[in-house]
Design an enzyme around this catalytic site. Structure first.
Site: not given
Length: 605
Positions: A223, A219-220, A229
């Site tokens: 980004h 997830h990070e 999101h």
């Protein structure tokens, strides 16, 4: 501008100053920002919070509370209240652009015309600024002196390399003054990252306490590669509702929507199963849900942190890898050419083969994956620690009717380790609805294809009935003569308000007998002399209809005609079961007809 120094003074008078204070670290420049930048960022978060309150039409929120920050980070390290959307570090320019976009959204709501023009600009979920895209390989450094979990970082990097054309190269040394784009993985206060490539200096990706699962690390990194999101997409209101009554007002800014111009989607739609999606109780002040899916069947799908979804991977590949393969393959069912293997398509869950035109490989014990639905009820089932893929096909022009008749899974939300996934939509590149604590409230596919995926552990099981719909659908080829032939539907006699159920039973002497019982609709405490006659049943079979009668000021309704329809199927809340070779419609949790439902009739005038 709002000043945060009074908050700091109060903070230092509290016992929390003798322990670790995330907020004090943040505003003193020990977090992702320098001290002056941190205070400026929080001022802008306050502006954003008030704008979001205006958009949602609720009272102006309170100021940020430092004490709230401490509890929030301890319980959910990916929901840091003083970062944008909990884990995103934005540059000054990015924050200014978001504030401008949110102001645009506010004024767009004032005018339906402007709102329409704003809406048609596109559906996006990834940064559209090419300057914020990386060139491969992406250099990265693991700062072991910070205490970061090296294995967790390496696993996340390897996952993105395995699924996409993205490539990373590990640096053995790092200098804070180095004028080089790079990712520096640290163990900071929580989980956070920048959006895309932001400067000519290394940028931090924090994999702190509580952030080391594969899905969270991915997830990070997502980004850093440019992902916002999922629930921040401009079109999110078509898919989810934000339950503001359960959000602490100081966190309203965590639910902003991005503008269509700041993100790009590459034709990949909203994905409930994205690893970039908030969970259903994100930033909740009550413990209740803050996000409700428009289709309630997807409620237990949002918020997974296991791994990037097929749609997540597809976006990255479309953004960075479109020129990797020069050949053409006719990939089916949402698949596309695999940038890591140009001779094969990359297939969505449930599908396999070179062109994604067959079911995916099954574990032993699953049975065949490619299934043809007929007009009669058939059943698939599996149990134990298996992964099973089923692609059920109805004739072109028909749909697949289905009922989950039994299920045993761990009751967690979101459903992650064991569940039944049913993809009844049109776009198989998006994660289907996952069930581990509930049954579907839908029973018909949108096309002639239904995808069912069983993800099991020891003790898990499922059973699902299916057939094509409608049962009178003709699979014969159309005639080429000028004579028109009409096939008459099967005639079922009209049934009176009493219902007849026939079941076959077997005696101990192995002889079959047939028992027929006639049952009137259940009575209530109201005297039948006060009630009118029951109306005719609105359907002829399967418990698909209801009948009603007026009893004084009340109207009573009851399901009726619960004998199975031709082909063996029943409507909700009934499901089709067989006993000694005879099928009947059964209502879960009951062996007798339900008592009539009562309501007060609303009369006009």
């Amino acid at each position: 501008m709002v000043s945060y120094w009074p908050v700091l003074i109060v903070l230092c008078l509290l016992p929390i100053c003798h322990a670790k204070s995330y907020f004090a670290d943040f505003v003193n420049g020990k977090g992702p920002f320098k001290q002056a930048d941190a205070l400026k960022f929080m001022d802008k978060m306050t502006i954003l919070n008030k704008l979001q309150a205006d958009i949602l039409g609720i009272p102006q929120p309170d100021e940020f509370s430092a004490l709230d920050f401490e509890d929030k980070i301890e319980s959910k390290p990916d929901e840091i209240p003083y970062l944008f959307e909990g884990d995103m570090v934005l540059t000054d320019e990015q924050m200014d652009l978001i504030i401008k976009n949110v102001r645009d959204q506010y004024w767009a709501r004032k005018s339906s015309t402007n709102e329409f023009l704003y809406a048609i600009r596109g559906k996006r979920s990834m940064t559209s600024f090419l300057s914020e895209r990386w060139s491969f390989p992406v250099p990265y450094y693991i700062d072991t002196s910070s205490g970061v979990n090296t294995n967790a970082v390496l696993a996340g990097v390897a996952k993105w390399e395995q699924e996409t054309c993205a490539r990373f190269t590990r640096l053995n040394s790092y200098s804070s003054s180095s004028r080089q784009n790079a990712l520096r993985f640290i163990s900071g206060n929580g989980c956070y990252s920048n959006i895309g490539k932001v400067s000519r200096f290394p940028q931090d990706v924090s994999i702190g306490w509580g952030c080391t699962s594969l899905g969270t690390v991915c997830h990070e990194i997502g980004h850093a590669l440019g992902f916002y999101h999922e629930q921040a997409r401009y079109d999110r209101d078509d898919y989810v509702s934000i339950l503001t009554q359960n959000i602490q007002d100081m966190y309203l800014s965590q639910f902003t929507k991005q503008s269509a111009s700041s993100m790009v989607d590459y034709g990949v739609g909203y994905d409930y199963g994205s690893v970039m999606h908030y969970d259903q109780a994100a930033f909740s002040s009550t413990g209740g849900n803050t996000i409700a899916t428009r289709d309630p069947n997807f409620q237990a799908t949002i918020g997974q942190r296991v791994a990037p979804s097929f749609a997540d991977v597809k976006r990255i590949n479309f953004a960075y890898c479109n020129s990797t393969c020069s050949n053409y393959l006719d990939c089916q069912n949402g698949g596309y050419i695999n940038p890591n293997d140009c001779n094969n398509c990359k297939c969505p869950p449930g599908f396999g083969g070179q062109l994604c035109d067959v079911a995916g490989t099954n574990s032993n014990g699953c049975g065949a994956g490619d299934i043809t639905a007929t007009s009669s009820i058939q059943t698939i089932s599996a149990s134990g620690a298996l992964t099973c893929n089923y692609v059920i096909k109805a004739p072109v022009g028909a749909k697949v009717y289905f009922q989950m008749t039994a299920a045993t899974f761990s009751r967690y939300s979101p459903c992650t380790t064991n569940y039944l996934e049913i993809n009844y939509g049109r776009d198989f590149s998006r994660v289907g609805a996952r069930f581990c604590a509930s049954y579907p409230t839908i029973s018909l596919s949108e096309t002639n294809t239904l995808v069912v995926i069983y993800k099991g552990v020891n003790g898990a099981r499922f059973s699902l009935n299916y057939r094509y719909d409608p049962v009178t659908f003709s699979t014969s080829a159309p005639t080429t003569t000028s004579t028109t032939t009409t096939t008459a539907p099967i005639t079922v006699p009209t049934v009176s308000p009493t219902t007849t159920t026939t079941r076959q039973t077997t005696t101990t002497a192995r002889t079959s007998t047939t028992t027929t019982t006639t049952q009137a609709p259940p009575t209530t405490t109201t005297s039948t002399s006060q009630c009118a006659s029951w109306s005719a049943c609105s359907a002829q079979c399967g418990g698909c209809g209801t009948q009603s009668r007026r009893c004084g000021t009340y109207v009573e309704t009851v399901y009726c005609n619960t004998n199975p329809c031709t082909g063996g199927y029943c409507c909700r809340p009934f499901f089709y079961v067989t006993s000694f070779g005879t099928g009947y419609c059964r209502r879960p949790g009951a062996d007798t007809p339900a008592a009539p439902q009562r309501y007060v009739e609303q009369r006009k005038g």
